[in-house]
Enzyme design. Structure first.
Site, PDB file in Angstrom:
ATOM      1  N   TYR A  78      34.767  -4.152 -27.284  1.00  9.07           N
ATOM      2  CA  TYR A  78      34.785  -3.120 -28.340  1.00  9.07           C
ATOM      3  C   TYR A  78      36.219  -2.819 -28.746  1.00  9.07           C
ATOM      4  O   TYR A  78      36.527  -2.605 -29.909  1.00  9.07           O
ATOM      5  CB  TYR A  78      34.096  -1.840 -27.848  1.00  9.07           C
ATOM      6  CG  TYR A  78      33.928  -0.848 -28.964  1.00  9.07           C
ATOM      7  CD1 TYR A  78      32.808  -0.870 -29.790  1.00  9.07           C
ATOM      8  CD2 TYR A  78      34.918   0.109 -29.237  1.00  9.07           C
ATOM      9  CE1 TYR A  78      32.665   0.020 -30.836  1.00  9.07           C
ATOM     10  CE2 TYR A  78      34.794   0.998 -30.284  1.00  9.07           C
ATOM     11  CZ  TYR A  78      33.660   0.954 -31.087  1.00  9.07           C
ATOM     12  OH  TYR A  78      33.523   1.822 -32.127  1.00  9.07           O
ATOM     13  N   PHE A 130      40.877  -5.054 -61.190  1.00 11.40           N
ATOM     14  CA  PHE A 130      39.788  -5.787 -60.566  1.00 11.40           C
ATOM     15  C   PHE A 130      38.673  -4.764 -60.310  1.00 11.40           C
ATOM     16  O   PHE A 130      38.952  -3.607 -59.985  1.00 11.40           O
ATOM     17  CB  PHE A 130      40.191  -6.513 -59.275  1.00 11.40           C
ATOM     18  CG  PHE A 130      39.025  -7.305 -58.754  1.00 11.40           C
ATOM     19  CD1 PHE A 130      38.607  -8.431 -59.420  1.00 11.40           C
ATOM     20  CD2 PHE A 130      38.283  -6.859 -57.672  1.00 11.40           C
ATOM     21  CE1 PHE A 130      37.463  -9.119 -59.016  1.00 11.40           C
ATOM     22  CE2 PHE A 130      37.148  -7.545 -57.260  1.00 11.40           C
ATOM     23  CZ  PHE A 130      36.738  -8.682 -57.934  1.00 11.40           C
ATOM     24  N   THR A 131      37.427  -5.205 -60.412  1.00 13.29           N
ATOM     25  CA  THR A 131      36.282  -4.285 -60.407  1.00 13.29           C
ATOM     26  C   THR A 131      36.293  -3.308 -59.223  1.00 13.29           C
ATOM     27  O   THR A 131      36.311  -2.089 -59.419  1.00 13.29           O
ATOM     28  CB  THR A 131      34.975  -5.104 -60.390  1.00 13.29           C
ATOM     29  OG1 THR A 131      35.041  -6.043 -59.313  1.00 13.29           O
ATOM     30  CG2 THR A 131      34.779  -5.845 -61.701  1.00 13.29           C
ATOM     31  N   ASP A 221      47.593  -6.941 -53.877  1.00 12.84           N
ATOM     32  CA  ASP A 221      46.253  -7.444 -53.584  1.00 12.84           C
ATOM     33  C   ASP A 221      46.472  -8.911 -53.230  1.00 12.84           C
ATOM     34  O   ASP A 221      46.673  -9.752 -54.108  1.00 12.84           O
ATOM     35  CB  ASP A 221      45.331  -7.284 -54.798  1.00 12.84           C
ATOM     36  CG  ASP A 221      43.927  -7.814 -54.503  1.00 12.84           C
ATOM     37  OD1 ASP A 221      43.783  -8.654 -53.580  1.00 12.84           O
ATOM     38  OD2 ASP A 221      42.976  -7.413 -55.193  1.00 12.84           O
ATOM     39  N   LYS A 264      38.604 -15.326 -49.563  1.00 16.72           N
ATOM     40  CA  LYS A 264      39.068 -16.292 -50.567  1.00 16.72           C
ATOM     41  C   LYS A 264      40.097 -17.225 -49.930  1.00 16.72           C
ATOM     42  O   LYS A 264      39.744 -18.142 -49.214  1.00 16.72           O
ATOM     43  CB  LYS A 264      39.654 -15.554 -51.771  1.00 16.72           C
ATOM     44  CG  LYS A 264      38.608 -14.936 -52.679  1.00 16.72           C
ATOM     45  CD  LYS A 264      38.087 -13.628 -52.219  1.00 16.72           C
ATOM     46  CE  LYS A 264      37.271 -12.904 -53.257  1.00 16.72           C
ATOM     47  NZ  LYS A 264      36.700 -11.663 -52.732  1.00 16.72           N
ATOM     48  N   ARG A 388      32.215 -12.398 -66.609  1.00 13.71           N
ATOM     49  CA  ARG A 388      33.398 -11.551 -66.450  1.00 13.71           C
ATOM     50  C   ARG A 388      33.783 -11.081 -67.852  1.00 13.71           C
ATOM     51  O   ARG A 388      34.692 -11.617 -68.475  1.00 13.71           O
ATOM     52  CB  ARG A 388      34.546 -12.322 -65.787  1.00 13.71           C
ATOM     53  CG  ARG A 388      34.428 -12.416 -64.267  1.00 13.71           C
ATOM     54  CD  ARG A 388      34.398 -11.043 -63.664  1.00 13.71           C
ATOM     55  NE  ARG A 388      34.353 -10.972 -62.215  1.00 13.71           N
ATOM     56  CZ  ARG A 388      33.645 -10.072 -61.529  1.00 13.71           C
ATOM     57  NH1 ARG A 388      32.848  -9.230 -62.156  1.00 13.71           N
ATOM     58  NH2 ARG A 388      33.718 -10.002 -60.233  1.00 13.71           N
ATOM     59  N   PHE A 455      27.554  -4.934 -62.953  1.00 13.47           N
ATOM     60  CA  PHE A 455      27.308  -6.366 -63.091  1.00 13.47           C
ATOM     61  C   PHE A 455      26.529  -6.950 -61.922  1.00 13.47           C
ATOM     62  O   PHE A 455      25.830  -7.948 -62.070  1.00 13.47           O
ATOM     63  CB  PHE A 455      28.638  -7.124 -63.257  1.00 13.47           C
ATOM     64  CG  PHE A 455      29.612  -6.888 -62.149  1.00 13.47           C
ATOM     65  CD1 PHE A 455      30.456  -5.800 -62.176  1.00 13.47           C
ATOM     66  CD2 PHE A 455      29.668  -7.746 -61.063  1.00 13.47           C
ATOM     67  CE1 PHE A 455      31.344  -5.562 -61.132  1.00 13.47           C
ATOM     68  CE2 PHE A 455      30.555  -7.528 -60.030  1.00 13.47           C
ATOM     69  CZ  PHE A 455      31.394  -6.418 -60.062  1.00 13.47           C
TER      70      PHE A 455
HETATM   71  C1  LIG Z   1      41.311  -9.916 -56.574  1.00 13.71           C
HETATM   72  C2  LIG Z   1      40.255  -9.337 -55.701  1.00 13.71           C
HETATM   73  N1  LIG Z   1      40.492  -8.183 -55.069  1.00 13.71           N
HETATM   74  C3  LIG Z   1      39.561  -7.620 -54.277  1.00 13.71           C
HETATM   75  C4  LIG Z   1      38.327  -8.181 -54.097  1.00 13.71           C
HETATM   76  C5  LIG Z   1      37.293  -7.480 -53.253  1.00 13.71           C
HETATM   77  O1  LIG Z   1      37.111  -8.139 -52.073  1.00 13.71           O
HETATM   78  P1  LIG Z   1      35.697  -8.172 -51.291  1.00 13.71           P
HETATM   79  O2  LIG Z   1      34.719  -8.852 -52.162  1.00 13.71           O
HETATM   80  O3  LIG Z   1      36.029  -8.933 -50.034  1.00 13.71           O
HETATM   81  O4  LIG Z   1      35.331  -6.763 -50.995  1.00 13.71           O
HETATM   82  C6  LIG Z   1      38.036  -9.380 -54.736  1.00 13.71           C
HETATM   83  C7  LIG Z   1      36.707 -10.019 -54.566  1.00 13.71           C
HETATM   84  O5  LIG Z   1      36.196 -10.744 -55.343  1.00 13.71           O
HETATM   85  C8  LIG Z   1      39.027  -9.980 -55.564  1.00 13.71           C
HETATM   86  O6  LIG Z   1      38.811 -11.137 -56.213  1.00 13.71           O
END
Ligand SMILES: Cc1ncc(COP(=O)(O)O)c(C=O)c1O
Length: 464
Positions: A78, A130-131, A221, A264, A388, A455
């Site tokens: 743990y 980013f979303t 990021d 990624k 997108r 989305f």
């Molecule tokens: C540029 C970027 N930042 C953040 C994220 C969010 O990461 P996660 O999907 O691991 O939560 C993504 C995911 O697609 C991304 O492409």
């Protein structure tokens, strides 16, 4: 670049295949039923109904034999798992940040960063949204402001560093709201929503010096920063003889911390982290992670996941890996471009982005051309892609209207180390077929709209 790969024009993969996963081919009737049942949203199709899955490069990589072996080395204590310390060492060595807090994936790290650093009414400049990143900023009371260069919003512009920050836009914001209301600048490597476009080191250096003057931290990021490093080496003066590994370190040394979706660049199916140099921010993140993710030495991950991630970092910075990764994306992009399909230029590292506005000029943006095109590509050949555009951009919180972004794109995202060149040929042929009958394609009507990140789960019906 001192490797065998550097002396060849081709981009052959630096691995051989030991185990394969069988995939199913479907009939047109089966696909018609599947897309109808999915509400014309490719996120809602069952993966067993997909032939070539280009939905995302997130968590879809093939792990190496050594990563699979690493899973067996999982120390599932743990607290204080060996794998945490291995990962911490790898992050310190390759990324250079002092402190590490693992999270279940990228958005877990974004939540920590946003909650710790943003106060109600703060402004967060970023090189395009980013979303999930923007949503966490907004949930923490912040307002995202896009300060990417204008070229990033133009799919036809061939600017080599479309991910660059426009220093004038940034300065205008800081002058207007005051540096005290800018808790950090959010800088993304290989900007996803712009088509996987890199920033340059020169731009980052300029940003660093500006931020030093105004006492504003730079939070990276780092999701696709290794791929960004590749483009710097390829395109920026003075970097041709540096390794991807050295460039990555130089980028991170110019920033104050990062959020990471390890799904990624880092070649794992799950995982992420928050990392920083500042002691106080680290303490806060360590404290907060126990509320949302788990103890600070596992952050929602199993020990084995952290082991695979530590090994993934080593493989991700290998020159031959990046040569093949980026080579495969370019192979597909070149084929589509040669066939006259409108795509975002220059070709980025993780995906080909089709310009749906140009592909379907007769479909109004509020009838979701990119969503319609993604559905059509699935119907054509079982190829799953992602919208997108107007659906992903969501609604403006002030006006409640669709944001109608300049970029209305379909993303064909390539998982790392998964598909072959022959699969790419099938994809190119299928897109060309759809392009030939593009005039028959109609838009969609949204019939279900979730409150957050619509989305993912929105449902649609074809317009008649
Ligand atoms: C540029 C970027 N930042 C953040 C994220 C969010 O990461 P996660 O999907 O691991 O939560 C993504 C995911 O697609 C991304 O492409």
């Amino acid at each position: 670049m001192n490797t065998q790969a550097a002396h060849r024009p081709s981009w052959a993969e630096p691995y051989k295949i030991k185990s394969v996963e069988l995939i199913r081919m479907t009939t047109r009737e089966e696909r018609e039923q599947a897309i109808r049942e999915a509400g014309y949203n490719t996120f809602l199709i069952r993966s067993r109904d997909v032939y070539i899955d280009l939905l995302t490069d997130s968590g879809t990589s093939a792990m190496s034999a050594r990563q699979w072996a690493g899973l067996m080395m999982g120390d599932e204590a743990y607290s204080g798992s060996d794998n945490f310390y291995h990962l911490q060492d790898a992050v310190r060595e390759y990324y250079g940040y002092k402190h590490l807090v693992p999270t279940h994936q990228g958005r877990g790290a974004e939540n920590l960063l946003s909650q710790i650093m943003i106060k109600e009414g703060d402004y967060i400049p970023g090189n395009m949204y980013f979303t999930t990143t923007r949503l966490h900023q907004e949930l923490a009371g912040g307002i995202f402001v896009d300060v990417i260069i204008d070229e990033a919003h133009d799919p036809a512009s061939r600017h080599p560093f479309k991910g660059n920050v426009d220093m004038q836009k940034l300065d205008q914001l800081v002058q207007k709201v005051g540096a005290d209301h800018v808790p950090y600048i959010s800088l993304e490597g290989n900007v996803n929503m712009a088509g996987g476009q890199p920033f340059s080191m020169a731009n980052l250096r300029e940003l660093r010096s500006y931020c030093d003057q105004h006492d504003i931290p730079i939070m990276l990021d780092a999701t696709r920063t290794i791929e960004n490093a590749w483009f710097i080496r390829e395109r920026e003066e003075g970097y041709a003889d540096k390794t991807v590994r050295e460039i990555l370190r130089e980028i991170c040394d110019l920033t104050d911390g990062c959020t990471m979706s390890a799904k990624k660049d880092l070649l794992v199916n799950i995982g992420g982290f928050f990392a920083c140099n500042d002691e106080e921010i680290y303490r806060k993140a360590q404290n907060m992670v126990v509320v949302y993710e788990g103890l600070h030495t596992y952050g929602g991950l199993a020990g084995r996941d952290m082991e695979a991630m530590a090994l993934g970092i080593e493989e991700a910075v290998m020159e031959e890996h990046q040569a093949a990764r980026i080579g495969q994306v370019r192979y597909l992009g070149d084929k589509l471009r040669d066939a006259g399909v409108p795509i975002v230029n220059p070709i980025g590292s993780h995906a080909i982005f089709i310009d749906a506005r140009k592909f379907l000029p007769h479909v109004d943006q509020d009838d979701f051309p990119a969503q319609s095109l993604a559905a059509e590509l699935y119907l054509e050949a079982g190829i799953r892609t992602m919208e997108r555009g107007n659906v992903s951009a969501g609604r403006d919180p002030e006006t409640g209207k669709n944001r109608r972004p300049a970029l209305e794109l379909v993303r064909l995202t390539l998982p790392r180390r998964v598909y072959t060149q022959a699969h790419m040929d099938v994809v190119a042929e299928s897109v060309e077929q759809v392009y030939l009958r593009r005039e028959q394609i109609r838009g969609l009507k949204m019939i279900y709209e979730p409150e957050y990140l619509r989305f993912f789960q929105a449902r649609f019906e074809p317009l008649t």
